[in-house]
Design an enzyme around this catalytic site. Sequence first.
Site, short mmCIF file in Angstrom:
data_model
loop_
_atom_site.label_atom_id
_atom_site.label_comp_id
_atom_site.label_asym_id
_atom_site.label_seq_id
_atom_site.Cartn_x
_atom_site.Cartn_y
_atom_site.Cartn_z
N HIS A 166 -0.21 -0.28 -8.62
CA HIS A 166 1.22 -0.03 -8.51
C HIS A 166 1.71 -0.60 -7.18
O HIS A 166 1.10 -0.38 -6.13
CB HIS A 166 1.48 1.48 -8.59
CG HIS A 166 2.86 1.86 -8.18
ND1 HIS A 166 3.98 1.22 -8.66
CD2 HIS A 166 3.29 2.82 -7.31
CE1 HIS A 166 5.05 1.77 -8.10
NE2 HIS A 166 4.67 2.72 -7.29
N ASN A 225 9.46 -1.54 -4.85
CA ASN A 225 8.75 -0.61 -5.72
C ASN A 225 9.59 -0.40 -6.99
O ASN A 225 10.66 0.23 -6.93
CB ASN A 225 8.55 0.72 -4.96
CG ASN A 225 7.88 1.79 -5.80
OD1 ASN A 225 7.77 1.67 -7.01
ND2 ASN A 225 7.44 2.84 -5.14
N CYS A 261 5.85 6.73 -11.17
CA CYS A 261 5.24 5.41 -10.90
C CYS A 261 3.90 5.22 -11.62
O CYS A 261 3.39 4.11 -11.67
CB CYS A 261 5.07 5.20 -9.41
SG CYS A 261 6.62 5.32 -8.51
N1 COA Z 1 15.18 1.28 8.72
C1 COA Z 1 15.03 1.62 10.02
N2 COA Z 1 14.52 2.79 10.40
C2 COA Z 1 14.18 3.66 9.46
C3 COA Z 1 14.30 3.38 8.09
C4 COA Z 1 14.85 2.14 7.74
N3 COA Z 1 15.01 1.76 6.46
N4 COA Z 1 13.88 4.43 7.38
C5 COA Z 1 13.47 5.36 8.25
N5 COA Z 1 13.65 4.89 9.51
C6 COA Z 1 13.34 5.59 10.75
C7 COA Z 1 13.37 7.08 10.60
O1 COA Z 1 14.66 7.57 10.81
C8 COA Z 1 12.43 7.51 11.68
O2 COA Z 1 13.10 7.44 12.90
P1 COA Z 1 12.83 8.54 14.05
O3 COA Z 1 11.38 8.40 14.41
O4 COA Z 1 13.76 8.11 15.14
O5 COA Z 1 13.15 9.84 13.44
C9 COA Z 1 11.40 6.41 11.68
O6 COA Z 1 12.00 5.26 11.10
C10 COA Z 1 10.17 6.77 10.88
O7 COA Z 1 9.33 5.71 11.04
P2 COA Z 1 7.80 5.82 10.79
O8 COA Z 1 7.25 7.13 11.28
O9 COA Z 1 7.17 4.59 11.29
O10 COA Z 1 7.74 5.88 9.21
P3 COA Z 1 6.47 5.69 8.38
O11 COA Z 1 5.43 4.95 9.11
O12 COA Z 1 6.09 6.99 7.76
O13 COA Z 1 6.96 4.74 7.21
C11 COA Z 1 7.43 4.75 4.89
C12 COA Z 1 7.85 5.24 6.28
C13 COA Z 1 8.37 5.36 3.89
C14 COA Z 1 7.54 3.24 4.86
C15 COA Z 1 5.97 5.19 4.60
O14 COA Z 1 5.80 6.56 4.88
C16 COA Z 1 5.55 4.89 3.20
O15 COA Z 1 5.56 3.77 2.75
N6 COA Z 1 5.13 5.93 2.47
C17 COA Z 1 4.76 5.78 1.08
C18 COA Z 1 6.02 5.82 0.28
C19 COA Z 1 5.84 5.28 -1.09
O16 COA Z 1 5.23 4.25 -1.29
N7 COA Z 1 6.38 5.98 -2.07
C20 COA Z 1 6.36 5.63 -3.42
C21 COA Z 1 5.03 5.93 -4.01
S1 COA Z 1 5.05 5.82 -5.69
#
Ligand code: COA
Length: 338
Positions: free
Chosen positions: A265, A295, A129
Amino acid sequence: MHGKIMGTGRCVPDKVVDNDYLSTVMDTSDEWISSRTGIRERRIATTESTVTMAAGAAENALLSAGLGIRDVDMILVATASPDNFVPGTACEVQAILNKEAEEVKTDPENPSGTYEACHAVCMDINAACSGFIYALSVANAFIQCGQYRNILVIGVETLSKIVDWSDRSTCVLFGDGAGAVVIGASEDGIFRHLLHTDGSMGHVLSCHCRDNNNPVVRNEVQTGYVQMDGQEVFKFAVKRVPECISELLEQNHIEKKDINYYLLHQANVKIIKSVAKRLGEEMEKFPVNLDKYGNTSAASIPILLDECNRSGMFKKGDKLVLSGFGGGLTWGAVLLEW
Ligand code: COA
């Protein structure tokens, strides 16, 4: 002498896939995706490919710069999702643009058109990215050393072919598309870059090669899909991006109040808000379009740059900071004057 943006372009797939559609094919919801990321829809390639989108964005950037393919000395493509390992995407873009320019020569309405193929040096850069920021920096370095004058820099991804569509925690985040700029040599303004890498953290965002049934050495079977520790990536981004931007501004004796826009980004609106807060800057200075595209990795900054440029947002003399972050781990920033 240093780089200056002479023109911008983009090319995105026609197919729009919104969160509601995804909720019909996997266990997710618009509420989950949009509240955690800000993403509402993304483009998914159907007939388009990495190469065709890259060439489309490049053509639009050349038109916007008022230049032709023969004016280009170098083509750099930032991508982590090429159509082929070999030849590189940049080489394929050169071939497409040359072919199109040659067709102009045989156009009955332009019988006297002369054509000489572009022999621009072509290479791909994979910094995930951060790829577009890395490629812009390479372009700037080639211009600073006096070797080339006009460089086409393209960021392009077809991530839909390398995400695991059974992993709802990653596949909903990404989209496909391409953006491009033409960088020309200029004495005016500013163009500075700063890059960083931490290879020891590569495991938090990865996409391994697929197992190829090698009969000599049986490797552990690899999935070939994007795998990510979302929370680690989030923590990395909100710390490293503001640090890097502050370092770049300090190096160049520019104050944050002098920056008109920060183009980050487009991964997650919460990351962008956190970076703005840590820099002590208002969100108004941070254009966002990830709600429409998700993204798009190396393509996100040039797509955003092109949208802002074509909307008339930038005035001559505006100071912009572009900053990318992602797999590697890699991160970096570019400071430039419009
Ligand atoms: N829809 C519904 N539920 C989902 C899901 C989806 N698409 N994806 C994951 N979940 C669930 C998981 O199974 C988990 O459930 P559990 O608690 O029962 O195990 C839960 O949601 C996790 O939620 P949460 O802890 O709120 O996740 P988060 O706050 O860490 O958010 C991201 C996840 C990925 C959105 C976040 O970590 C993020 O944006 N990180 C940066 C990623 C990024 O930008 N990467 C590219 C960089 S270049």
